[in-house]
Write an enzyme that holds these catalytic residues in place. Structure first.
Site, PDB file in Angstrom:
ATOM      1  CG  ASP A  44      -0.249   0.127   2.518  1.00  0.00           C
ATOM      2  OD1 ASP A  44      -0.065   1.271   2.966  1.00  0.00           O
ATOM      3  OD2 ASP A  44       0.123  -0.899   3.101  1.00  0.00           O
ATOM      4  CB  VAL A  45       0.116   4.557  -1.461  1.00  0.00           C
ATOM      5  CG1 VAL A  45       0.700   5.963  -1.412  1.00  0.00           C
ATOM      6  CG2 VAL A  45      -0.048   4.094  -2.905  1.00  0.00           C
ATOM      7  CG  ASP A  46      -0.438   5.364   5.042  1.00  0.00           C
ATOM      8  OD1 ASP A  46       0.392   6.277   5.094  1.00  0.00           O
ATOM      9  OD2 ASP A  46      -1.287   5.176   5.921  1.00  0.00           O
ATOM     10  CG  ASP A  47       1.999   0.304   5.711  1.00  0.00           C
ATOM     11  OD1 ASP A  47       2.484   0.027   6.817  1.00  0.00           O
ATOM     12  OD2 ASP A  47       0.774   0.390   5.517  1.00  0.00           O
ATOM     13  NE  ARG A 121       1.390   9.363   6.456  1.00  0.00           N
ATOM     14  CZ  ARG A 121       0.890   8.756   7.538  1.00  0.00           C
ATOM     15  NH1 ARG A 121       0.622   7.471   7.514  1.00  0.00           N
ATOM     16  NH2 ARG A 121       0.668   9.443   8.630  1.00  0.00           N
TER      17      ARG A 121
END
Length: 313
Positions: A44-47, A121
């Site tokens: 995922d993009v966030d992690d 983010r």
């Protein structure tokens, strides 16, 4: 040595599998990092963003391996930018809302549209890597963020509760890439954030704001949400403001003798309007991050003032 061990462990968790994301992003070599312990099919993009920030800040004996992983991860991340300029969590251009209306739609969350919080983010990372508002990828993201802003100045938070979370992420991201934080629409978000500060100095927002957005002004103050507000205001140039000082005072007063903060409220989001999460470390690392950011920014400002005073003429 402990940091090196942690970074080396992170490198072993880079996924090298072609998951569902490959359908919309076939030009990218498999990479990215994932949520949960074993979820290699779904980076995922966030992690991935957070891991890349860590890799950018550290050195290990096998620096070449770290550099290769960073390059692959960044290429994958940039390839996940959606057509409108934003980023989603797990997919790209998966935004056909009609799918949420079919009877068997799982939690009404069969899609993964881009969101302002994730996009903010990503911008935070890109700024740390040297990207600026002059870069096309950044300019497209900023345009997306502009379209997502609410009339009161806030941004919706998809993965944390809620508008405080989204607004914090956006402000930090915009500041990181060098956006002019004095622009009227950004200052509107600053005023909104300040307006939510409670008499005790903290910030809080109820889960009910997902069902009824006007309830974003409600909620008991929490350590994590107060930290988010403080971080957003610092990013917007409010380091020395009364609001930031009162927020830090709140965090200091609420900390227990053993270093812990109490937080019974649920401030993490699974699926809006369906279920929520209590991440037990939110109440620890976000206050620490807020205090550390404040200290670093005040030191930077002091150094700048001293350098200006010593300049000839």
């Amino acid at each position: 040595p402990n940091i090196v061990r942690s970074v080396e462990w992170l490198l072993t968790k880079e996924t090298r599998l072609r998951g569902d994301w490959y359908i919309k992003n076939p030009q990218s070599e498999p990479s990215g990092w994932y949520f949960e312990y074993r979820n290699e099919w779904y980076p995922d993009v966030d992690d991935t963003t957070l891991v890349l920030r860590v890799l950018n800040l550290t050195e290990i004996p096998n620096q070449a391996e770290l550099a290769r992983a960073s390059e692959r991860g960044l290429a994958w991340l940039l390839g996940m930018q959606c057509r409108g300029g934003g980023w989603a969590a797990f997919d790209k251009d998966n935004d056909k809302y009609i799918f949420t209306k079919v009877p068997m739609a799982d939690h009404n969350a069969m899609i993964d549209p881009p969101t302002a919080d994730i996009t903010g983010r990503v911008l935070e990372l890109l700024g740390e890597l040297g990207y600026t508002t002059e870069d096309t990828v950044v300019a497209r993201a900023i345009k997306f963020i502009h379209t997502e802003q609410e009339t009161d100045g806030s941004w919706f938070g998809r993965w944390g509760v809620n508008y405080i979370y989204g607004t914090w992420q956006v402000l930090v991201g915009l500041a990181s890439v060098g956006e002019d934080m004095n622009q009227p629409h950004i200052q509107r978000s600053v005023r909104w954030m300040k307006s939510l500060q409670q008499e005790n100095g903290g910030w809080g927002e109820t889960l009910g704001s997902y069902e009824e957005p006007h309830r974003k002004i409600e909620g008991a103050a929490t350590a994590s949400q107060t930290a988010w507000a403080v971080l957003g205001l610092i990013a917007a140039g409010e380091t020395r403001s009364r609001a930031v000082q009162l927020g830090l005072d709140y965090l200091a007063r609420q900390q227990h003798a053993d270093g812990d903060w109490k937080e019974e409220e649920w401030t993490g989001t699974g699926f809006p309007k369906v279920f929520y999460l209590r991440y037990h470390y939110y109440r620890h690392y976000f206050p620490l991050l807020a205090v550390a950011t404040y200290l670093e920014e005040t030191r930077r400002m002091t150094r700048s003032t001293e350098a200006l005073a010593q300049a000839p003429g």
